[in-house]
Design an enzyme around this catalytic site. Structure first.
Site, short mmCIF file in Angstrom:
data_model
loop_
_atom_site.label_atom_id
_atom_site.label_comp_id
_atom_site.label_asym_id
_atom_site.label_seq_id
_atom_site.Cartn_x
_atom_site.Cartn_y
_atom_site.Cartn_z
N CYS A 133 0.84 -1.20 0.00
CA CYS A 133 0.00 0.00 0.00
C CYS A 133 0.88 1.26 0.00
O CYS A 133 1.38 1.67 1.06
CB CYS A 133 -0.93 -0.02 1.22
SG CYS A 133 -1.98 1.43 1.32
N CYS A 136 -0.41 4.11 2.14
CA CYS A 136 -0.21 3.94 3.58
C CYS A 136 1.26 4.16 3.98
O CYS A 136 1.55 4.78 4.99
CB CYS A 136 -0.59 2.53 4.03
SG CYS A 136 -2.14 1.93 3.35
N ASP A 137 2.19 3.62 3.19
CA ASP A 137 3.58 3.51 3.66
C ASP A 137 4.58 4.37 2.88
O ASP A 137 5.74 4.45 3.29
CB ASP A 137 4.03 2.04 3.55
CG ASP A 137 3.18 1.13 4.41
OD1 ASP A 137 2.69 1.60 5.46
OD2 ASP A 137 2.99 -0.04 4.04
#
Ligand code: NDP
Length: 305
Positions: A133, A136-137
């Site tokens: 992701c 997200c990261d």
């Protein structure tokens, strides 16, 4: 046979939020989850894009908080794998373990799983350089070199997103043409920070505490090479958890459940929420919105009847 007003299948953010709302509406509800409550976020080290947590929150903690809040309001949540669903005219039968229960409505929030490459080092380095992701990261790799695996819309939009914080973004794709749409391709080709490695697949990933190297195989020549990167973002598609509903509900080509904006599926009385839904944005924030909407829709459906 036990009777319910709502059965929720899946205990990730979408299912837990649907459960919270259904319980607070006073509906007799059971949620069935085959794995860990919290769903895919339990694998995320830190979640920074869910509102209310300015310093981030671990996925495990966020899942637990959602679970605690939901059961506090009286939701019956059980660990069980649903293996069958049948329509009986005005109600549905849900089969799990050795039991069959009856319900007037169903909310399906079974999510999807990221397709894995299945190469050496992938599982070990998950969360230590390997991510599924970018949204997200990505911020963890500011000014670092990273690689994205895949050539679809997700891979190329991930590469574009990562190019905003990373030094160089290598896109490793198994063919010499992208599957992503033209506009996205054009943006990526004109981005100086994005470099393409064509006709190549990942052979293995190496690193002790964190990812150091990606070993790449050229599928045309069979030759191998290595690339030193801090992060690898795997974007080779998703596998929707919808096998159980094939032939029962309308699904799109990829297997996602087709629904309208109120989460109604093609079968009256069955609603859906979260990543399993066609065109889901696949974020925790959107999954909880879907879950609340689905519970409201189920409540209205029951009231009208
Ligand atoms: P896709 O299935 O479209 O693409 C997957 C990519 O991964 C393909 O390039 C495929 O290669 C490659 N791939 C698959 N398996 C492997 C493997 N084992 N090893 C190496 N490479 C592999 O998935 P996406 O997640 O990109 O997109 C899913 C859907 O969501 C699509 O319909 C897409 O259009 C849509 N989407 C739309 C967005 C938008 O902004 N409109 C953003 C993101 C997704 P190959 O091409 O050779 O098959």
């Amino acid at each position: 046979m036990k009777e319910y007003e709502v059965v929720i299948i899946g205990g990730g953010p979408a299912g837990l939020t649907a459960g919270l709302y259904a319980a607070r509406f006073g509906l007799k509800t059971i949620l069935l989850e085959r794995g860990l409550f919290g769903g895919q976020i339990v694998n995320a080290n830190e979640v920074h894009n869910y509102p209310g947590f300015p310093n981030g929150v671990s996925g495990m903690d966020l899942g637990q908080l959602m679970y605690d809040q939901t059961v506090k309001f009286g939701l019956q949540a059980e660990t069980a794998e649903v293996t069958g669903i049948k329509s009986n005219g005005n109600s549905f039968e849900i089969i799990f373990d050795e039991e069959t229960i009856s319900t007037k409505t169903v909310i399906i929030a079974t999510g999807s799983n990221y397709r894995k490459m299945g190469v050496d080092g992938e599982a070990k380095l998950n969360g230590r350089g390997v991510s599924y992701c970018a949204t997200c990261d990505g911020f963890l790799f500011k000014n670092k070199d990273v690689a994205v695996i895949g050539g679809g819309d997700t891979a190329v939009t991930d590469a574009l997103e990562l190019s905003q914080h990373c030094k160089t973004v290598y896109v490793i794709h198994r063919r010499d043409q992208l599957r992503a749409c033209e506009a996205v391709q054009r943006a990526a080709f004109s981005n100086e920070r994005i470099k393409f490695i064509w006709n190549s697949v990942v052979d293995s990933l190496e690193g002790q505490e964190k990812l150091d190297n990606v070993f790449i195989k050229d599928v045309k020549t069979g030759g191998t090479s290595s690339l030193s990167v801090s992060g690898v973002f795997v974007a080779i598609g998703l596998i929707p958890n919808s096998d159980l509903f094939k032939g029962f509900l309308d699904l799109d080509k990829a297997g996602n459940i087709v629904s309208n904006e109120m989460m109604h599926t093609s079968v009256p009385g069955i609603f859906t929420a979260g990543d399993i839904r066609k065109n889901s944005a696949r974020q925790v924030a959107t999954a909880v919105g879907d879950g609340a909407t689905a519970a409201k829709a189920a409540f209205s459906y029951l009231k009208e009847r």
